[in-house]
Design an enzyme around this catalytic site. Structure first.
Site, short mmCIF file in Angstrom:
data_model
loop_
_atom_site.label_atom_id
_atom_site.label_comp_id
_atom_site.label_asym_id
_atom_site.label_seq_id
_atom_site.Cartn_x
_atom_site.Cartn_y
_atom_site.Cartn_z
N SER A 255 -12.05 26.27 5.16
CA SER A 255 -12.27 26.53 3.67
C SER A 255 -12.10 28.04 3.14
CB SER A 255 -13.60 25.92 3.27
OG SER A 255 -14.52 26.68 3.57
N LYS A 256 -11.95 28.24 2.04
CA LYS A 256 -12.10 29.54 1.52
C LYS A 256 -13.04 30.43 1.71
CE LYS A 256 -9.36 28.48 -2.51
NZ LYS A 256 -9.03 28.44 -4.02
N ARG A 257 -14.44 29.84 1.97
CA ARG A 257 -15.62 30.52 2.48
C ARG A 257 -15.54 31.26 3.84
NH1 ARG A 257 -17.48 25.90 0.64
NH2 ARG A 257 -18.13 24.93 2.40
#
Length: 484
Positions: A255-257
């Site tokens: 994910s972007k995280r």
């Protein structure tokens, strides 16, 4: 056998995710391995999610990675437009949805949001399924015409059977059969007139002659619905190749995280494009000889999608860093210098020999962002503890290091030549006269001029780059520090 045609069909919703890059790469390799065509199609049917400038990101990424498309919005191959919103404006999707209505394979649905929200979920084979109840399938022709004439909002739904099974074949997963009662009557045309992703894909893939569909395995569950559409139209079903999920090191969906989920993220973190492409190719595919370093042409030659894995692939940043380091080591010195120079100049403002610095760090870094920690001492000596002068192997400590630096300082002040070789010979001669081992001299000197436990070069290399005046000043500061 017909010429292989694959497509990369991204949505312009932001930066290119590593998973999307892998899909593009695999689609490119599947086509090019057999001398086929690779098509770019922009899927912008979800207007709400579209991000300004994202189409440029798609073009820029494909250009940087070398994944040159044979057809696309900028290269008409005779089956365009290659942008779905333009195809929608021409009425392509509505035309084909109406053909399905005529066949009884689709129908108008006029249900409002309130009624749809009231529908109950069902449990089928342990799975909770929320699906449409076919209410509008039973509307008479007169009711449908009246609703359309009145301008009542509608969608067009696929009419899937409630009994029997549907089987589809994937090159990796084999034949997969699902009960038809699990198939929802998915929407084909939305209330805004745009097609859904699923419907547009099937129509466009057929009309563009796509023979092999490469996509993530999250679309496995939708494949039975795709097959039913192909069968309803009487079209040939393409070859399906579903790629495994990509996870982070904790085996969670990337994910972007994570901070490294997109191609742009990795570039900003100092990775080379060639290394990224090479590594992404191995996220779900393994060559027969277990080789790891490939150029793009070598990937084209070696790639066999039948060697792809069904198991999730882990984006291991440690492995990617190693591979990137190998690419850096293999670069010619001039190219490395040109790419490293902006990072060097971010740290060093003094008039130092940046070519020597680049040469010194080339084999010691894995990404360009590593440069800062390697060379920041050239700008200024960081604060350090005098315990750093203690080295058992070199038999040094703060006390004898102070004596050594005090002893060697006047010799360096009198030195005429301050290049690496001259300095090394000067200190070697000094050591022979004093019966000091080389390490006993070099460890205190390197510590004094760098203030670091580890440096990209030895004491005389660092001193030659710093120059005589700066070296003397740093040794004098070290003597004062040790004397305090």
């Amino acid at each position: 056998m017909a010429k292989i045609r694959t497509r990369f069909a991204p949505s312009p919703t932001g930066r290119m995710h590593v998973g999307n890059l892998r899909t593009a790469l695999y689609a490119y390799l599947v086509a090019k391995h057999e001398g086929g065509d690779f098509i770019l199609r922009i899927e912008d049917t979800d207007q709400e999610r579209e991000v300004e400038g994202a189409v440029d990101i798609i073009y820029r990424t494909l250009e940087k990675t070398g994944l040159a498309h044979d057809e696309g919005p900028d290269k008409d191959g005779g089956v365009g437009p290659y942008i779905q919103s333009e195809r929608q404006a021409q009425g392509v999707y509505l035309e084909y949805a109406k053909k399905l209505i005529e066949k009884g394979e689709a129908y108008y649905c006029f249900c409002d949001a309130e009624r749809l929200a009231s529908l109950k979920s069902e449990v089928v084979d342990g799975k909770t399924i929320s699906r449409y109840d076919k209410h509008c399938l039973h509307l008479s022709k007169e009711e449908i015409e009246a609703n359309l004439a009145a301008g009542k909002p509608y969608v067009i739904r696929q009419n899937n059977p409630l009994e029997g099974t549907t089987t589809f074949s994937d090159e990796l997963y084999g034949d997969i059969t699902v009960p038809n009662e699990e198939l929802d009557d998915m929407i084909l045309i939305k209330s805004d007139g745009f097609p859904t992703y699923n419907f547009a894909n099937v129509v466009d893939d057929h009309l563009m002659g796509i023979t092999h569909v490469v996509r993530g395995n999250e679309y496995l569950s939708s494949s039975p619905k795709y097959n039913r559409l192909y069968d309803a139209f009487g079209w040939e079903v393409p070859v399906y190749i579903h790629c495994p999920l990509i996870t982070d090191e904790n085996h969670q969906k990337l994910s972007k995280r994570s901070g490294h989920s997109s191609f742009e993220d990795l570039l900003e973190q100092g990775f080379l494009t060639e290394a990224i492409v090479n590594y992404v190719a191995l996220l779900g595919w393994c060559p027969e000889d277990n080789r790891e370093i490939f150029s793009l042409p070598e990937l084209v030659e070696a790639f066999n999608y039948r060697n792809m894995s069904k198991s999730p692939a882990v984006l291991d940043m440690t492995k990617l860093r190693w591979m990137n380091g190998e690419y850096m080591k293999a670069m010619d010195d001039d190219t490395f210098y040109e790419m490293a120079l902006p990072y060097i100049k971010e740290v060093i403002t003094k008039d130092l020999d940046t070519r020597k610095i680049a040469s010194m760090i080339k084999t010691r870094i894995e990404t360009f962002l590593d440069i800062k920690d390697q060379i920041d001492f050239f700008e200024a000596v960081p604060d350090y503890d005098v315990s750093m002068y203690t080295h058992k192997k070199m038999k040094t400590n703060p006390e004898n290091s102070l004596a050594l630096l005090t002893e060697v300082l006047p010799i360096l002040k009198e030195a005429d030549a301050f290049d690496n070789d001259s300095l090394f010979e000067l200190l070697k001669k000094f050591g022979e006269e004093k019966e000091y081992k080389t390490g006993f001299i070099m460890w205190p000197l390197r510590t004094a001029v760098s203030g670091k436990q580890a440096t990209p070069g030895g004491a005389t290399e660092l001193m030659s780059i710093l120059g005589k005046d700066e070296t003397i000043a740093r040794i004098e500061a070290a003597i004062a520090k040790l004397s305090a």
